[in-house]
Design a protein around this motif. Structure first.
Motif, PDB file in Angstrom:
ATOM      1  N   LEU A 122       0.793  -1.118  -0.238  1.00 41.45           N
ATOM      2  CA  LEU A 122       0.405  -0.194   0.249  1.00 41.45           C
ATOM      3  C   LEU A 122       0.981   1.221  -0.165  1.00 41.45           C
ATOM      4  CD1 LEU A 122      -2.662  -1.298   2.439  1.00 41.45           C
ATOM      5  CD2 LEU A 122      -2.800  -1.657   0.212  1.00 41.45           C
ATOM      6  N   GLU A 123       2.452   1.733   0.696  1.00 44.51           N
ATOM      7  CA  GLU A 123       2.976   2.719   0.575  1.00 44.51           C
ATOM      8  C   GLU A 123       3.826   2.711  -0.775  1.00 44.51           C
ATOM      9  OE1 GLU A 123       4.118   1.053   4.909  1.00 44.51           O
ATOM     10  OE2 GLU A 123       5.891   1.071   3.711  1.00 44.51           O
ATOM     11  N   LEU A 124       3.887   1.406  -1.355  1.00 45.12           N
ATOM     12  CA  LEU A 124       4.800   1.780  -2.121  1.00 45.12           C
ATOM     13  C   LEU A 124       3.169   2.014  -3.924  1.00 45.12           C
ATOM     14  CD1 LEU A 124       5.869  -1.594  -3.273  1.00 45.12           C
ATOM     15  CD2 LEU A 124       6.666   0.445  -2.821  1.00 45.12           C
ATOM     16  N   LEU A 125       2.108   1.472  -3.665  1.00 48.31           N
ATOM     17  CA  LEU A 125       0.770   2.625  -4.420  1.00 48.31           C
ATOM     18  C   LEU A 125       0.716   3.534  -4.147  1.00 48.31           C
ATOM     19  CD1 LEU A 125      -1.724  -0.233  -4.154  1.00 48.31           C
ATOM     20  CD2 LEU A 125      -1.192   0.288  -6.234  1.00 48.31           C
ATOM     21  N   GLY A 126       1.607   3.959  -2.791  1.00 51.91           N
ATOM     22  CA  GLY A 126       0.862   5.856  -2.857  1.00 51.91           C
ATOM     23  C   GLY A 126       2.581   6.220  -3.294  1.00 51.91           C
ATOM     24  N   CYS A 127       3.789   5.641  -3.071  1.00 51.81           N
ATOM     25  CA  CYS A 127       4.728   6.716  -3.967  1.00 51.81           C
ATOM     26  C   CYS A 127       4.182   6.127  -5.589  1.00 51.81           C
ATOM     27  CB  CYS A 127       5.504   5.725  -3.788  1.00 51.81           C
ATOM     28  SG  CYS A 127       7.108   5.556  -4.898  1.00 51.81           S
ATOM     29  N   ALA A 128       3.875   5.142  -6.429  1.00 55.77           N
ATOM     30  CA  ALA A 128       3.700   4.961  -7.661  1.00 55.77           C
ATOM     31  C   ALA A 128       2.557   5.788  -7.686  1.00 55.77           C
ATOM     32  CB  ALA A 128       2.902   3.063  -7.936  1.00 55.77           C
ATOM     33  N   THR A 129       2.063   6.330  -7.407  1.00 53.87           N
ATOM     34  CA  THR A 129       0.619   7.603  -7.680  1.00 53.87           C
ATOM     35  C   THR A 129       1.382   8.652  -7.415  1.00 53.87           C
ATOM     36  OG1 THR A 129      -0.715   6.380  -6.023  1.00 53.87           O
ATOM     37  CG2 THR A 129      -1.548   8.525  -6.753  1.00 53.87           C
ATOM     38  N   GLY A 130       2.899   9.488  -7.127  1.00 54.44           N
ATOM     39  CA  GLY A 130       3.562  10.367  -7.109  1.00 54.44           C
ATOM     40  C   GLY A 130       4.096  10.563  -8.291  1.00 54.44           C
ATOM     41  N   LEU A 131       4.678   8.980  -8.653  1.00 53.49           N
ATOM     42  CA  LEU A 131       5.255   9.013  -9.905  1.00 53.49           C
ATOM     43  C   LEU A 131       5.116   8.716 -11.604  1.00 53.49           C
ATOM     44  CD1 LEU A 131       7.774   6.205  -8.457  1.00 53.49           C
ATOM     45  CD2 LEU A 131       8.614   7.797  -9.036  1.00 53.49           C
ATOM     46  N   ALA A 132       3.550   8.062 -11.164  1.00 57.82           N
ATOM     47  CA  ALA A 132       2.348   7.754 -12.521  1.00 57.82           C
ATOM     48  C   ALA A 132       2.346   9.299 -12.842  1.00 57.82           C
ATOM     49  CB  ALA A 132       1.337   7.006 -11.937  1.00 57.82           C
ATOM     50  N   GLN A 133       2.007  10.326 -11.636  1.00 63.80           N
ATOM     51  CA  GLN A 133       1.129  11.519 -12.036  1.00 63.80           C
ATOM     52  C   GLN A 133       2.420  12.268 -12.965  1.00 63.80           C
ATOM     53  OE1 GLN A 133      -0.498  13.045  -7.888  1.00 63.80           O
ATOM     54  NE2 GLN A 133      -2.269  12.329  -8.407  1.00 63.80           N
ATOM     55  N   SER A 134       3.563  11.923 -12.136  1.00 62.34           N
ATOM     56  CA  SER A 134       4.700  12.971 -13.558  1.00 62.34           C
ATOM     57  C   SER A 134       4.799  12.070 -14.153  1.00 62.34           C
ATOM     58  CB  SER A 134       6.319  12.433 -12.821  1.00 62.34           C
ATOM     59  OG  SER A 134       5.794  13.058 -11.190  1.00 62.34           O
ATOM     60  N   LEU A 135       4.752  10.977 -14.634  1.00 59.40           N
ATOM     61  CA  LEU A 135       5.052  10.634 -16.356  1.00 59.40           C
ATOM     62  C   LEU A 135       3.727  11.009 -16.792  1.00 59.40           C
ATOM     63  CD1 LEU A 135       6.511   7.317 -14.779  1.00 59.40           C
ATOM     64  CD2 LEU A 135       7.892   9.304 -16.663  1.00 59.40           C
ATOM     65  N   LYS A 155       4.831   6.509   1.537  1.00 59.53           N
ATOM     66  CA  LYS A 155       3.178   6.811   2.509  1.00 59.53           C
ATOM     67  C   LYS A 155       2.328   6.426   1.998  1.00 59.53           C
ATOM     68  CE  LYS A 155       1.705  10.997   5.495  1.00 59.53           C
ATOM     69  NZ  LYS A 155       1.680  11.746   6.157  1.00 59.53           N
ATOM     70  N   ALA A 156       1.205   5.197   2.482  1.00 59.61           N
ATOM     71  CA  ALA A 156       0.419   4.689   2.278  1.00 59.61           C
ATOM     72  C   ALA A 156      -0.925   6.165   1.675  1.00 59.61           C
ATOM     73  CB  ALA A 156      -0.094   4.047   2.620  1.00 59.61           C
ATOM     74  N   LEU A 157      -1.836   5.910   0.170  1.00 61.46           N
ATOM     75  CA  LEU A 157      -2.783   7.298   0.609  1.00 61.46           C
ATOM     76  C   LEU A 157      -3.938   6.630   1.386  1.00 61.46           C
ATOM     77  CD1 LEU A 157      -3.040   7.058  -3.357  1.00 61.46           C
ATOM     78  CD2 LEU A 157      -1.582   8.390  -1.955  1.00 61.46           C
ATOM     79  N   THR A 158      -4.494   7.612   1.619  1.00 62.95           N
ATOM     80  CA  THR A 158      -6.256   7.307   2.933  1.00 62.95           C
ATOM     81  C   THR A 158      -6.283   6.943   1.751  1.00 62.95           C
ATOM     82  OG1 THR A 158      -5.340   9.341   3.096  1.00 62.95           O
ATOM     83  CG2 THR A 158      -7.100   8.045   3.613  1.00 62.95           C
ATOM     84  N   PRO A 159      -7.163   5.003   2.025  1.00 60.27           N
ATOM     85  CA  PRO A 159      -7.820   4.199   0.774  1.00 60.27           C
ATOM     86  C   PRO A 159      -9.563   5.530   0.665  1.00 60.27           C
ATOM     87  CG  PRO A 159      -7.101   3.130   2.822  1.00 60.27           C
ATOM     88  CD  PRO A 159      -6.477   4.498   3.089  1.00 60.27           C
ATOM     89  N   ASP A 160      -9.112   4.911  -0.942  1.00 60.86           N
ATOM     90  CA  ASP A 160     -10.583   5.855  -1.148  1.00 60.86           C
ATOM     91  C   ASP A 160     -11.828   4.782  -1.637  1.00 60.86           C
ATOM     92  OD1 ASP A 160     -12.877   7.145  -1.796  1.00 60.86           O
ATOM     93  OD2 ASP A 160     -11.552   8.542  -3.566  1.00 60.86           O
TER      94      ASP A 160
END
Ligand SMILES: Cc1cc2nc3c(=O)[nH]c(=O)nc-3n(C[C@H](O)[C@H](O)[C@H](O)COP(=O)(O)OP(=O)(O)OC[C@H]3O[C@@H](n4cnc5c(N)ncnc54)[C@H](O)[C@@H]3O)c2cc1C
Length: 396
Positions: A87-100, A232-237
């Protein structure tokens, strides 16, 4: 490869000497000369704007990698429970994916694990690649590597992240070797270079004395394992929706090779320090029978867990699984209470995500004070008993 300097072009400007990591370039008069310790690494080539440094290295062009898209996370699960690291990695991946400007995908492998897909989309995955098979019920390297290698070859992700957990540390190198890719293990920071759009993978090197930034510009996916507790994991939605893509695991008996006869759970009570709200950190300054008794009592009245430095572990006062730092765990408590800890460079990466750091040390110069929100310059054997008294009278 050979490297040489053309005398008629060299102006003796010294730029090559400054960039050489081996001190192998010497400027004699107005000419640069390569010394015997030159290993022909080629670092100096780009520093020369006069074209005086030559090499017979033919630069291979970077292949077209534009077909590789998406930031993937290996969703580690055990017995139907997702690991917090995923879940932490998904939080990090979200930031990376936004940059790309790309999507986040989770790769979920196991037996009857489809129920976990919703948690992954709630935590940031736009897609979940789901592979279910009885042979994948428990982690086994050979079938897992085969399934992941098939998925990567078919869907061509740009980035693939795994946790630096027991499973991730076993799986990632096998997968990268199978696919002939680079792998940066144990990353503590991941960013996208705005110019090249390559993944910058930061990890401690040389015993934590330098932070190395590593990129894999020629191969895809860019693979990294990331230490638990860092991102940091995102707050689940739960309203978030994603696409689930089922992938058939094409496993034959030779892919399995091993059979799991029985799983015996370790009896030892394991503590998850990464989830602790308050941690009392034990350092050498508290490493005797009286010190550990005092800090255990402090932990008890504060409702805290005990963690410690490598010294405290080596001295036998703190169990190894509670070592905090570069070669231990990274913690993220509300409060880290460092007692008799100097704040060595190897300890600090493990505690910097704490919301508050309070430290007690009798040395005014102790480096722990540089990263502390509250610094108590005192002997812990004077301060801690008084603190325990106060807390007993007025519990937090
Ligand atoms: C490759 C490598 C990896 C490492 N990984 C880790 C790691 O993951 N985690 C880790 O912690 N270390 C790690 N280390 C070890 C690290 O370098 C330090 O040696 C260690 O963190 C120091 O522990 P300490 O602060 O308990 O001890 P010390 O550095 O000896 O500090 C003790 C402190 O206690 C204070 N003190 C003493 N008595 C009192 C008292 N009565 N009251 C108040 N203060 C007192 C002293 O002033 C001193 O500042 C690693 C080292 C290497 C080489």
């Amino acid at each position: 490869m050979a490297v040489w300097i053309e005398d008629n072009k060299c102006t003796g400007c010294r730029k090559c000497a400054k960039v050489c990591p081996y001190g192998a370039v010497e400027v004699q008069g107005e000419r640069a000369v390569l010394k015997d310790n030159c290993i022909e690494c080629g670092v100096c080539l780009r520093s020369c704007k006069f074209g005086a440094i030559c090499s017979d290295l033919v630069a291979t062009p970077i292949p077209d990698l534009s077909g590789y898209r998406g930031v993937w996370v290996f969703a580690e699960q055990r017995g139907g429970m997702l690991s917090q690291t995923s879940l932490e990695l998904l939080g990090c991946a979200t930031g990376l994916a936004q940059s790309l400007g790309q999507e986040v995908a989770a790769v979920l492998v196991g037996d009857q694990v489809s129920g976990l897909a919703a948690s992954l989309t709630a935590s940031g995955a736009d897609k979940v690649y789901l592979v279910e098979n009885r042979g994948l019920g428990h982690y086994r390297p050979l079938p897992y590597v085969k399934v992941l290698a098939d998925l990567v070859s078919q869907y061509r992700p740009n980035i693939f992240l795994l946790g630096a957990t027991h499973v991730g540390r076993d799986l990632a190198p096998r997968l990268s070797a199978r696919l002939d890719l680079g792998l940066t293990a144990d990353c503590t920071e991941l960013t996208i270079d705005p110019k090249s759009k390559n993944l910058y993978q930061t990890r401690p090197a040389f015993g934590g004395n330098v932070m190395a930034v590593i990129e894999s510009p020629r191969t895809r996916p860019q693979m990294a394992t990331v230490r638990p507790g860092i991102m940091k994991a995102l707050t689940p939605d739960s309203a978030r929706r994603g696409e689930v893509i089922r992938h058939q695991a094409d496993l034959v008996p030779k892919d399995l090779r091993t059979r799991i006869l029985e799983i015996v759970k370790e009896q030892k009570q394991r503590v998850d320090l990464t989830a602790a709200r308050i941690i009392v950190g034990v350092g050498r300054g508290a490493c005797d029978a009286e010190g550990i008794k005092l800090l255990s009592e402090l932990a008890w009245v504060m409702g805290a867990e005990i963690g410690g430095t490598r010294v405290a572990v080596e001295e036998g006062f703190v169990p190894p699984e509670r070592q905090i730092g570069q070669t231990g765990v990274t913690v993220r408590p509300e409060l880290y209470f460092a007692c008799g800890i100097s704040g060595a460079i190897q300890h600090r990466p493990g505690i910097l995500n704490a919301r508050y750091i309070v430290s007690i040390n009798r040395d005014r110069q102790a480096p722990i004070f540089e990263v502390s929100d509250y610094a108590v310059k005192a002997d812990l054997f004077d301060v801690v008993p008084k603190l325990i008294d106060v807390l007993k009278r007025e519990p937090a």
